[in-house]
Design a protein around this motif. Structure first.
Motif, PDB file in Angstrom:
ATOM      1  N   ARG A   4       0.775  -1.523   0.016  1.00  0.00           N
ATOM      2  CA  ARG A   4      -0.079  -0.285  -0.187  1.00  0.00           C
ATOM      3  C   ARG A   4       1.275   1.437  -0.169  1.00  0.00           C
ATOM      4  O   ARG A   4       2.347   1.343   0.007  1.00  0.00           O
ATOM      5  CB  ARG A   4      -1.141   0.222   1.181  1.00  0.00           C
ATOM      6  CG  ARG A   4      -0.014  -0.333   2.512  1.00  0.00           C
ATOM      7  CD  ARG A   4      -1.109   0.236   3.491  1.00  0.00           C
ATOM      8  NE  ARG A   4      -0.396   0.247   5.015  1.00  0.00           N
ATOM      9  CZ  ARG A   4      -1.878   0.016   6.099  1.00  0.00           C
ATOM     10  NH1 ARG A   4      -2.570   0.479   5.893  1.00  0.00           N
ATOM     11  NH2 ARG A   4      -0.269   0.713   7.221  1.00  0.00           N
ATOM     12  N   ARG A  45       2.928  -4.349   3.462  1.00  0.00           N
ATOM     13  CA  ARG A  45       2.171  -3.947   4.534  1.00  0.00           C
ATOM     14  C   ARG A  45       2.503  -4.938   6.122  1.00  0.00           C
ATOM     15  O   ARG A  45       2.370  -4.185   6.640  1.00  0.00           O
ATOM     16  CB  ARG A  45       0.301  -4.798   4.531  1.00  0.00           C
ATOM     17  CG  ARG A  45      -0.625  -3.728   3.747  1.00  0.00           C
ATOM     18  CD  ARG A  45      -1.657  -4.107   3.471  1.00  0.00           C
ATOM     19  NE  ARG A  45      -2.818  -5.008   4.205  1.00  0.00           N
ATOM     20  CZ  ARG A  45      -3.208  -4.357   4.753  1.00  0.00           C
ATOM     21  NH1 ARG A  45      -3.547  -3.079   4.852  1.00  0.00           N
ATOM     22  NH2 ARG A  45      -3.894  -4.673   6.391  1.00  0.00           N
ATOM     23  N   GLU A  48       5.749  -3.087   6.770  1.00  0.00           N
ATOM     24  CA  GLU A  48       5.063  -1.567   7.961  1.00  0.00           C
ATOM     25  C   GLU A  48       4.451  -1.777   8.977  1.00  0.00           C
ATOM     26  O   GLU A  48       4.782  -0.520  10.517  1.00  0.00           O
ATOM     27  CB  GLU A  48       4.060  -0.991   6.918  1.00  0.00           C
ATOM     28  CG  GLU A  48       3.686   0.589   7.492  1.00  0.00           C
ATOM     29  CD  GLU A  48       2.409   0.984   6.576  1.00  0.00           C
ATOM     30  OE1 GLU A  48       1.996   1.744   6.929  1.00  0.00           O
ATOM     31  OE2 GLU A  48       1.597  -0.010   5.809  1.00  0.00           O
ATOM     32  N   ARG A 102      -9.091  -0.964   2.844  1.00  0.00           N
ATOM     33  CA  ARG A 102      -8.251  -1.348   2.248  1.00  0.00           C
ATOM     34  C   ARG A 102      -7.214  -0.375   1.408  1.00  0.00           C
ATOM     35  O   ARG A 102      -5.950  -0.087   1.781  1.00  0.00           O
ATOM     36  CB  ARG A 102      -7.885  -2.736   1.136  1.00  0.00           C
ATOM     37  CG  ARG A 102      -8.118  -3.429   1.983  1.00  0.00           C
ATOM     38  CD  ARG A 102      -7.665  -5.186   1.518  1.00  0.00           C
ATOM     39  NE  ARG A 102      -6.569  -5.513   0.935  1.00  0.00           N
ATOM     40  CZ  ARG A 102      -5.874  -6.126   1.796  1.00  0.00           C
ATOM     41  NH1 ARG A 102      -6.056  -6.410   3.108  1.00  0.00           N
ATOM     42  NH2 ARG A 102      -4.199  -5.888   1.255  1.00  0.00           N
ATOM     43  N   TYR A 105      -5.581   3.733   5.972  1.00  0.00           N
ATOM     44  CA  TYR A 105      -4.116   3.497   6.689  1.00  0.00           C
ATOM     45  C   TYR A 105      -4.139   2.280   7.591  1.00  0.00           C
ATOM     46  O   TYR A 105      -3.424   1.832   8.546  1.00  0.00           O
ATOM     47  CB  TYR A 105      -3.138   4.126   7.405  1.00  0.00           C
ATOM     48  CG  TYR A 105      -3.255   5.852   5.569  1.00  0.00           C
ATOM     49  CD1 TYR A 105      -2.256   5.042   4.436  1.00  0.00           C
ATOM     50  CD2 TYR A 105      -3.453   6.650   5.948  1.00  0.00           C
ATOM     51  CE1 TYR A 105      -1.903   6.167   3.557  1.00  0.00           C
ATOM     52  CE2 TYR A 105      -3.642   7.913   4.650  1.00  0.00           C
ATOM     53  CZ  TYR A 105      -2.775   7.105   4.135  1.00  0.00           C
ATOM     54  OH  TYR A 105      -2.722   8.612   3.304  1.00  0.00           O
ATOM     55  N   PHE A 107      -4.759  -1.555   9.860  1.00  0.00           N
ATOM     56  CA  PHE A 107      -4.459  -2.954  10.018  1.00  0.00           C
ATOM     57  C   PHE A 107      -5.477  -3.288  10.293  1.00  0.00           C
ATOM     58  O   PHE A 107      -5.578  -4.343  10.274  1.00  0.00           O
ATOM     59  CB  PHE A 107      -3.445  -2.832  10.489  1.00  0.00           C
ATOM     60  CG  PHE A 107      -1.865  -2.749   9.722  1.00  0.00           C
ATOM     61  CD1 PHE A 107      -1.316  -2.949   9.464  1.00  0.00           C
ATOM     62  CD2 PHE A 107      -1.729  -0.963   9.920  1.00  0.00           C
ATOM     63  CE1 PHE A 107      -0.360  -3.202   8.418  1.00  0.00           C
ATOM     64  CE2 PHE A 107       0.063  -0.565   9.603  1.00  0.00           C
ATOM     65  CZ  PHE A 107       0.579  -2.220   8.662  1.00  0.00           C
ATOM     66  N   GLN A 227      -3.051  -2.901  -5.367  1.00  0.00           N
ATOM     67  CA  GLN A 227      -2.386  -3.251  -2.995  1.00  0.00           C
ATOM     68  C   GLN A 227      -1.911  -4.498  -3.429  1.00  0.00           C
ATOM     69  O   GLN A 227      -1.865  -5.060  -2.777  1.00  0.00           O
ATOM     70  CB  GLN A 227      -3.229  -2.331  -2.719  1.00  0.00           C
ATOM     71  CG  GLN A 227      -2.626  -1.966  -0.760  1.00  0.00           C
ATOM     72  CD  GLN A 227      -4.238  -1.773  -0.503  1.00  0.00           C
ATOM     73  OE1 GLN A 227      -5.029  -2.759  -0.363  1.00  0.00           O
ATOM     74  NE2 GLN A 227      -3.780  -0.059   0.164  1.00  0.00           N
TER      75      GLN A 227
END
Length: 336
Positions: A4, A45, A48, A102, A105, A107, A227
């Motif tokens: 992303r 992701r 991150e 999605r 930002y 999770f 993504q």
């Protein structure tokens, strides 16, 4: 997990710096530096999330996650914001936001729970260690709140939550949450919830536009495809990492450490895939050069600097080798 936009990480790190925290050592451990991150790129992701976990271990202010919501710019959500603002009603906007969550930002996972008088936008959190959990939940709830409030202000509307639920025990500084959200906050719940009056959900948005909505929906669908694209090979992971940089690039040894490999293992595995680090670096530079020439009006000298060249002549020579034409000719052809 897919990839992303890296903007979420950039906003977070910038916010931490402004609040007196020092995220630089954690970024360095992951082979990154804030001033060299390219906001137009993407990040895995899973990677991150590891960075967020490491950052949470070094925070001093327990309210830092709550405060971070204010650093997420509305424009950073791209076409998603316009998709939501062109919906007919607030209810449709929430349903659309859930569908395209999605592209945020988050999770955690969003869903909508209808009720007789009050309905709830529910954030189901991703399981994490305790310190990381509160940091991420606070950031995701306050960031969602900031996004919705910014959209309302731009539309001249004022829909507020009746109450917000938080999925952890009541902290000593709980009063700060009610002051921030301007509504009652209940702790000790299993999920985060924004409780909204049903009559507010039926309010029509003044910016509703079915034609523009269709255009932005197509753009958001394209973003979801990008993504979720799989990046399984080591060469793909190296290219994804190199794409994060602007101005200078890491060495093979630095990239290897970021990917938990020795430089020798990195080079051997790349060779087994039919690649080498030098060619991947050239490919990353070429891809970025193409993007900048097609989509920006930056002068050749500025593009050369973003690609890590001290002189534009070196960039021009390299680009002619890659594309078989000069950067200026490539830009002119792309504009036709």
């Amino acid at each position: 997990m897919g990839t992303r936009s890296i903007l979420g990480l950039i906003y977070l790190v910038q916010g931490l710096k402004q609040m007196g925290e020092d995220p630089a050592p954690v970024l360095a451990r992951h082979g990154l530096s804030l001033d060299k991150l390219d906001p137009s790129t993407r990040i895995e992701r899973s990677r991150e999330l590891r960075i967020y976990g490491d950052l949470a271990e070094h925070l001093h202010d327990p309210l830092v996650g709550l405060k971070l919501g204010g650093f997420y710019g509305l424009a950073g959500y791209g076409p998603l914001v316009m998709l939501l603002m062109t919906c007919t009603t607030a209810y449709e906007a929430i349903q659309t936001g859930v569908r395209f969550q999605r592209l945020t930002y988050l999770f955690g996972t969003l869903r909508f729970e209808p009720g007789d008088k009050l309905s709830a936008l529910v954030l189901s959190p991703m399981p994490m260690e305790a310190k990381v959990f509160r940091f991420r939940i606070d950031g995701e709830v306050s960031g969602t709140y900031k996004m919705v409030r910014d959209m309302q202000l731009s539309l001249g509307m004022d829909i507020r939550a009746d109450r917000i639920d938080m999925p952890y025990a009541r902290p000593p500084n709980a009063a700060a949450y009610e002051a921030y959200f301007n509504c009652p906050v209940r702790f000790g719940e299993t999920e985060a919830r924004f409780w909204i009056r049903n009559e507010h959900l039926q309010l029509r948005l003044p910016s509703a536009d079915p034609n523009a909505h269709g255009m932005y929906r197509a753009m958001c669908d394209q973003q979801l495809v990008a993504q979720q694209a799989s990046k399984d090979t080591l060469s793909d992971r190296v290219l994804t990492h190199l794409a994060l940089f602007s101005g200078s690039y890491p060495s093979a040894d630095q990239v290897a450490k970021t990917l938990d490999l020795s430089e020798r293992s990195l080079r051997r595995q790349l060779s087994e895939e039919g690649h080498n680090f030098r060619d991947l670096l050239a490919q990353a530079r070429y891809q970025k050069a193409q993007h900048l020439l097609k989509h920006t009006a930056l002068p050749i000298e500025a593009i050369a600097q973003q690609l890590g060249y001290a002189e534009s002549a070196a960039f021009i020579h390299a680009f002619q080798r890659w594309a078989g034409t000069s950067p200026s000719a490539f830009r002119n052809q792309a504009a036709k």
